[in-house]
Design an enzyme around this catalytic site. Structure first.
Site, PDB file in Angstrom:
ATOM      1  N   ASP A 158       8.019   0.805   2.304  1.00  0.00           N
ATOM      2  CA  ASP A 158       8.260   0.719   0.865  1.00  0.00           C
ATOM      3  C   ASP A 158       9.745   0.809   0.540  1.00  0.00           C
ATOM      4  O   ASP A 158      10.258   0.084  -0.320  1.00  0.00           O
ATOM      5  CB  ASP A 158       7.480   1.805   0.136  1.00  0.00           C
ATOM      6  CG  ASP A 158       7.754   3.216   0.665  1.00  0.00           C
ATOM      7  OD1 ASP A 158       8.257   3.363   1.803  1.00  0.00           O
ATOM      8  OD2 ASP A 158       7.440   4.183  -0.061  1.00  0.00           O
ATOM      9  N   THR A 182      -0.988   6.496  -2.929  1.00  0.00           N
ATOM     10  CA  THR A 182      -1.941   6.677  -4.028  1.00  0.00           C
ATOM     11  C   THR A 182      -2.650   5.381  -4.395  1.00  0.00           C
ATOM     12  O   THR A 182      -3.865   5.356  -4.560  1.00  0.00           O
ATOM     13  CB  THR A 182      -1.223   7.239  -5.267  1.00  0.00           C
ATOM     14  OG1 THR A 182      -0.591   8.474  -4.924  1.00  0.00           O
ATOM     15  CG2 THR A 182      -2.216   7.489  -6.395  1.00  0.00           C
ATOM     16  N   GLN A 200       0.821  -1.207   0.000  1.00  0.00           N
ATOM     17  CA  GLN A 200       0.000   0.000   0.000  1.00  0.00           C
ATOM     18  C   GLN A 200       0.856   1.258   0.000  1.00  0.00           C
ATOM     19  O   GLN A 200       1.642   1.502   0.911  1.00  0.00           O
ATOM     20  CB  GLN A 200      -0.924   0.006   1.215  1.00  0.00           C
ATOM     21  CG  GLN A 200      -1.891   1.191   1.222  1.00  0.00           C
ATOM     22  CD  GLN A 200      -2.884   1.087   2.345  1.00  0.00           C
ATOM     23  OE1 GLN A 200      -2.514   1.127   3.505  1.00  0.00           O
ATOM     24  NE2 GLN A 200      -4.158   0.928   2.009  1.00  0.00           N
TER      25      GLN A 200
END
Length: 258
Positions: free
Chosen positions: A109, A10, A7
């Protein structure tokens, strides 16, 4: 089978790995208020279109940079897969050193990208992730996360032009053939696109000069493909880098000790 949920600010990627390869991938707009049940309704239909169902999913890993969404994603796994998900950043074994001043500030991320890149590419790396933000992570030859540069993403910059300049329209981002625009839309497209190419090339050059060792540049992320062929500074475009990193983290944390 493993359900990987990646996730970003955006978009949210859902991908299924059958033990040998990734067999399905879907994207949804990130919405921090979406409940586990809403995710399940949406995901069950996509699974069915691929001849799958929740019952075949017996593992889950979550990487999220939206903390307020993790509760609902965790409940999705618990309620519909009947498994406790592995959430990256919560006592997970990354298998790499994090050499920034405040390791807790490294987003999931960035950690996943560093691991996914190190698994395939040798030596020192610059990993560029083009999304809501554009990040330039420096990854050492041993896979360690050494530092980062963060700039606004290209879509964010284009939206800012439209939002804060009364006479500038909202336009699509594309690669212009000319640098000198002949109308407002063309001028915005060339300014943002070629401006970002210059930003990418400039930061790569400065990072390499500061690092003082050869580096391989790998690009990933939702809009990275826009720059394919537009610059020679990027060595590899790798759309699967993130989910490769997630799979590696999952295997490291579930591998049975010998």
């Amino acid at each position: 089978m493993l359900l990987a949920i990646e996730q970003g600010n955006t978009n949210t990627l859902f991908a299924v790995h059958d033990g040998a390869s990734w067999i399905a991938q879907w994207r949804a707009a990130t919405d921090s208020t979406r409940t586990a049940d809403e995710y399940a309704v949406w995901l069950s239909q996509l699974l069915a279109m691929n001849g799958l169902q929740f019952g075949v999913l017996n593992a889950c890993i979550i990487s999220s940079v939206v903390p307020q969404s993790i509760f609902n994603l965790r409940n999705l796994s618990r309620r519909y897969l009947h498994v406790e998900p592995l959430v990256i950043g919560e006592n997970t074994d990354l298998g790499i050193p994090v050499r920034i001043d405040k390791p807790s500030e490294a987003g999931a991320d960035r950690l996943v990208n560093a691991i996914g890149a190190h698994k395939v590419y040798a030596g020192d790396l610059i990993v560029i992730d083009s999304g809501t933000a554009t990040t330039f992570d420096v990854v050492g030859a041993d896979g360690g996360l050494e530092g980062c540069a963060i700039a606004p993403g290209i879509n964010l910059s284009m939206e800012a032009l439209h939002t804060h300049a009364a006479k500038l329209p909202r336009v699509a981002i594309q690669k212009p053939q000319r640098v000198i625009g002949k109308d407002t839309v063309g001028a915005m497209q060339t300014g943002v696109f070629w401006g970002y190419v210059a930003l990418i090339e400039g930061l790569i050059a400065r990072i390499k000069a500061e690092w003082e060792k050869p580096m391989t540049v790998v690009a990933t992320g939702g809009v990275a493909s826009l720059f394919h062929g537009a610059t020679m500074s990027i060595d590899h475009f790798d759309p699967d880098l993130t989910i490769r990193g997630m799979l590696e983290i999952y295997e490291r944390n579930t591998r049975k000790p010998q």
